[in-house]
Design an enzyme around this catalytic site. Structure first.
Site, short mmCIF file in Angstrom:
data_model
loop_
_atom_site.label_atom_id
_atom_site.label_comp_id
_atom_site.label_asym_id
_atom_site.label_seq_id
_atom_site.Cartn_x
_atom_site.Cartn_y
_atom_site.Cartn_z
N GLU A 151 46.06 38.65 49.17
CA GLU A 151 46.82 37.56 48.39
C GLU A 151 48.00 36.98 49.51
O GLU A 151 49.07 36.56 48.61
CB GLU A 151 46.92 37.98 47.05
N GLU A 267 35.98 41.20 44.30
CA GLU A 267 36.37 41.87 42.92
C GLU A 267 35.54 40.82 41.94
O GLU A 267 36.39 40.40 40.79
CB GLU A 267 37.82 41.45 42.97
#
Ligand code: XIL
Length: 358
Positions: A151, A267
């Site tokens: 991220e 994910e």
């Protein structure tokens, strides 16, 4: 027979073990196209849910620790490494014949307080490369992939390439990415090095900016020889989001592949907090949404496989992060709380069947 072949596979390199799933599970659907399917595993499943562990074996070829490989878990105090939780994931995977991916070396979350206090422009490089050397070195040869940086983007923060304003960026500037990827390549050259990111999925302005920023960042990293090898699309989807444009998504995956990088769905889950309570209605919407997303992503040969963030609706981080207003649990995963397959399971299986991996 199954036990023998699983045991034999334990001696094989981690990536080969991915082919060892029983027939019928999602791994079998993925493996038919040279891909993997897997799931995150949390501590509850590892410690106390034998039926769920069995279902993970049935469905998966690879697992990822939901929290056990994060910095706060692995180095709770300066100089003190604790691999016990991560090694439990490794032991379960070895016994089940599953590959493991590491998540994650560098992130702005799940950092121990001591680290944030110690991190300065002077200490940053030593802290970062020392940690990665120790951790990636500890697992050398045993992990299929590492999410080296998780991220890194938040274009709203303002720095170049849409980089997120994190403690690492503040201490070291954008070269924290270079340092992390090089350190991982040195410590465990065989683990696929991934940059993992979320909110790249929809045809809405702020996500378009994130896609553009990621492509620019990747081009810059590659131009200066940073050994990034793959992009992880987290795939945290939202069933009530209408702006799912398969053309935009497909072009984005093609652009990543065009840089010579692999793509992983790392994910996948589908939040349903914007939908009515009715279970059947939610399940149908979740499945259709994921199928549309996967059908845009999976046709690209650069895509290596898919993992969901948990396997069963018994537990999902979404219930904490985005609780439904009616208090009902979400239905974001391929198995329901009783461990029966949901329509999302069929959507993933169907999308994997149509995939052109290889
Ligand atoms: C989440 C876990 O699922 C939670 O249990 C934890 O409290 C916070 O982290 N993107 C990621 C994952 O990369 O590491 C996050 O996992 C979910 C979002």
């Amino acid at each position: 027979m199954m036990m023998l072949s699983r045991r034999a596979l334990l001696a094989a390199p981690a990536l080969l073990a991915i082919a060892a799933a029983p027939a019928e599970g999602l791994q079998a659907h993925a493996a038919a196209h040279g891909r993997f399917f897997g799931s995150a595993i949390g501590d509850a499943a590892l410690n106390g849910e034998p039926r769920l562990r069995q279902r993970i074996r049935d469905e998966c070829g690879i697992i990822v620790g939901e929290s056990q490989f994060k910095w706060a878990a692995l180095q709770p105090q300066p100089g003190v490494f604790d691999f016990a939780g991560a090694e439990r994931v490794m032991a379960y995977a070895a016994a089940a014949g599953l590959a493991v991916r590491g998540h994650t070396l560098v992130w702005h979350e799940a950092n121990p307080p001591w680290l944030l206090a110690a991190l300065t422009p002077r200490s940053g490089e030593r802290l970062l490369t020392g940690y990665i050397g120790t951790v990636a070195g500890h697992f050398r040869g045993r992990l299929a992939h590492w999410d080296v940086v998780n991220e890194p983007l938040h274009p709203e923060d303002g720095p170049a390439f849409g980089l997120r304003d994190t403690p690492w960026l503040r201490a070291l500037g954008p070269r924290y990415l270079d340092l992390a990827f090089h350190a991982c390549a040195d410590a465990d050259p065989g683990a696929l090095r991934v940059i993992n990111e979320f909110a790249l999925d929809y045809a809405i302005d702020w996500q378009a900016r994130r896609r553009a920023a990621l492509l620019e960042l990747l081009a810059a990293l590659l131009a200066r020889g940073v050994p990034v090898q793959a992009v992880g699309l987290q795939g945290h989807l939202d069933a009530s989001q209408r702006a799912l444009d398969q053309t935009v998504l497909s072009r984005f995956v093609a652009d990543i592949a065009g840089l010579g990088l692999k793509v992983l769905v790392t994910e996948l889950d589908v939040r349903d907090d914007g939908l009515p309570a009715d279970f059947a209605l939610r399940d149908a919407a979740v499945a259709a949404h994921a199928r549309a997303w996967l059908e845009a992503v999976l046709p690209h040969p650069a895509v290596l496989g898919v993992l969901t963030w948990g396997l069963s609706d018994r537990r999902s981080w979404l219930n904490e992060r985005f609780p439904r207003a009616d208090g009902l649990p979400q239905r974001p995963l391929p198995l329901d709380p009783a461990l029966n397959r949901t329509p999302l399971w069929a959507a993933i299986a169907g999308a994997l069947d149509g995939g052109r991996g290889g």
